[in-house]
Motif scaffolding. Structure first.
Motif, short mmCIF file in Angstrom:
data_model
loop_
_atom_site.label_atom_id
_atom_site.label_comp_id
_atom_site.label_asym_id
_atom_site.label_seq_id
_atom_site.Cartn_x
_atom_site.Cartn_y
_atom_site.Cartn_z
N GLN A 1 4.12 11.66 6.07
CA GLN A 1 4.22 11.44 4.62
C GLN A 1 5.13 10.27 4.29
O GLN A 1 4.93 9.57 3.30
CB GLN A 1 4.75 12.71 3.93
N GLY A 2 6.14 10.06 5.14
CA GLY A 2 7.04 8.92 4.93
C GLY A 2 6.32 7.60 5.09
O GLY A 2 6.57 6.65 4.34
N ALA A 3 5.40 7.54 6.07
CA ALA A 3 4.62 6.32 6.26
C ALA A 3 3.72 6.06 5.05
O ALA A 3 3.56 4.93 4.60
CB ALA A 3 3.78 6.43 7.53
N ARG A 4 3.13 7.13 4.53
CA ARG A 4 2.27 6.99 3.35
C ARG A 4 3.07 6.49 2.14
O ARG A 4 2.64 5.55 1.45
CB ARG A 4 1.61 8.33 3.01
N GLU A 5 4.23 7.10 1.89
CA GLU A 5 5.03 6.70 0.74
C GLU A 5 5.53 5.26 0.88
O GLU A 5 5.58 4.51 -0.09
CB GLU A 5 6.21 7.66 0.56
N ALA A 6 5.88 4.89 2.10
CA ALA A 6 6.35 3.52 2.33
C ALA A 6 5.23 2.51 2.11
O ALA A 6 5.44 1.43 1.54
CB ALA A 6 6.91 3.39 3.74
N ALA A 7 4.02 2.86 2.55
CA ALA A 7 2.88 1.97 2.33
C ALA A 7 2.60 1.82 0.84
O ALA A 7 2.36 0.71 0.34
CB ALA A 7 1.65 2.50 3.06
N LEU A 8 2.64 2.93 0.12
CA LEU A 8 2.41 2.89 -1.33
C LEU A 8 3.48 2.04 -2.03
O LEU A 8 3.19 1.39 -3.05
CB LEU A 8 2.42 4.30 -1.90
N ALA A 9 4.68 2.02 -1.48
CA ALA A 9 5.77 1.23 -2.07
C ALA A 9 5.69 -0.24 -1.70
O ALA A 9 6.55 -1.03 -2.12
CB ALA A 9 7.12 1.82 -1.64
N GLY A 10 4.70 -0.62 -0.89
CA GLY A 10 4.52 -2.01 -0.53
C GLY A 10 5.44 -2.50 0.57
O GLY A 10 5.70 -3.70 0.68
N LEU A 11 5.92 -1.57 1.42
CA LEU A 11 6.88 -1.94 2.45
C LEU A 11 6.24 -2.42 3.74
O LEU A 11 6.95 -2.81 4.67
CB LEU A 11 7.82 -0.77 2.74
N GLY A 12 4.92 -2.36 3.82
CA GLY A 12 4.27 -2.86 5.02
C GLY A 12 2.96 -2.17 5.33
O GLY A 12 2.41 -1.45 4.49
N VAL A 13 2.48 -2.40 6.55
CA VAL A 13 1.21 -1.84 7.02
C VAL A 13 1.49 -0.50 7.69
O VAL A 13 2.45 -0.36 8.47
CB VAL A 13 0.53 -2.79 8.02
N ALA A 14 0.65 0.50 7.41
CA ALA A 14 0.82 1.82 8.01
C ALA A 14 -0.44 2.20 8.78
O ALA A 14 -1.56 1.80 8.42
CB ALA A 14 1.10 2.87 6.93
#
Length: 315
Positions: A219-232
């Protein structure tokens, strides 16, 4: 001495890690459990447990006896279940499941499962930590990944694809990778519990990625991707909401690795109680109706294969 009760006290003490937790499970007092284990050791003329101020440890004799005692208790429980009612299994079933999969697919099925089997109690251990079925006293464990451990057996209940995604804002700013090799020039969000770590597998190659963020839960990878922090990189179903809303975009299509299986595991040399088999049957039927868990279906009959067991790290 009630030998079966003493064996059950010993087995539950091993599986729960102490006399107090075993007593809670069995509905007995802690001194009663301790006395039963001591009586069993006296009867066998063997030390089964090494006591210390912090933890109990099995002796070599205790390890051997635990395996046989667990097998005997399973056989007794199965015989009683068969005599009572095949349609009404009972007792406590302990099931371990990774967090993201539990919330997305397992928990929605639990209410109907408990209504269908009113005699069953369910102890769900939802976590991304390593769970040893024997040491942790778990009868079943859902695992995501390919199989390798011959100490366990498994029933396949699903198959899915891992995909790469990124936020549209990120792609607008950094450009869209055209091949997996392009990922070395991008910030990648690394799921640290994936067995391959920062090495991402694709159809015909592996790429070691890097980025400023590592997470220990999907879920952390998903939230980070949604926040525009990189490729997941993750299961297709993990990103469905973001893809549907347009906040995320799927990239590197056509380069995906082979689909990943989902299994329910159980100990190979242990008699499986009916409460466990009805759980597997129920969840297999429920998951078979979920499109994202049945990518590239195998030929008829393969969904109920029994395999040697699984790599615990590849969640």
């Amino acid at each position: 001495m009630d030998r079966l009760l003493s064996m059950e006290c010993f087995v539950r003490t091993v599986e729960t890690g102490g006399f107090s937790s075993a007593a809670r499970d069995l509905g007995l007092s802690q001194p009663n459990v301790s006395r039963n284990v001591a009586a069993l050791e006296t009867h066998l003329r063997q030390r089964l447990l090494q006591r210390s101020t912090r933890k109990l440890h099995l002796t070599p004799e205790g390890e051997r006896y635990y395996v046989e005692a667990r097998r005997i208790l399973d056989a007794v429980n199965e015989a009683e279940s068969a005599l009572k009612s095949e349609a009404s299994p009972s007792g406590l079933l302990r099931v371990a499941c990774p967090t993201a999969f539990a919330h997305a697919f397992l928990m929605p099925q639990v209410p109907e499962f408990l209504r269908t089997y009113p005699g069953l109690d369910l102890d769900l251990q939802i976590s991304d930590r390593f769970v040893n079925l024997i040491d942790d006293g778990v009868e079943l464990a859902l695992r995501i990944g390919h199989l390798s451990d011959s100490a366990l057996r498994a029933r396949r209940v699903g198959l899915f694809t891992r995909i790469c995604v990124a936020a549209t804002d990120y792609l607008d700013a950094r450009g869209t990778p055209e091949t997996p090799g392009d990922l070395i020039n991008h910030d990648c969000i690394v799921y640290s519990l994936l067995s391959t770590g920062a090495t991402w597998r694709f159809a015909d190659l592996e790429v070691t990625v890097s980025g400023r963020l590592r997470v220990s839960a999907p879920q952390g990878a998903r939230e980070a991707a949604l926040a525009g922090l990189g490729v997941a990189l993750g299961p297709h179903w993990l990103f469905e909401d973001g893809l549907r809303s347009g906040r995320l975009k799927r990239i590197l299509t056509g380069y995906e690795a082979t689909p990943v299986p989902i299994h329910i595991l159980y100990v190979a040399n242990r008699l499986l109680p009916r409460r466990a088999t009805v759980f597997m049957d129920f969840m297999a039927a429920a998951f078979s109706k979920v499109e994202t868990l049945n990518v590239d279906r195998l030929p008829s009959g393969c969904g109920d294969d029994r395999w040697p067991a699984v790599s615990e790290a590849d969640r």
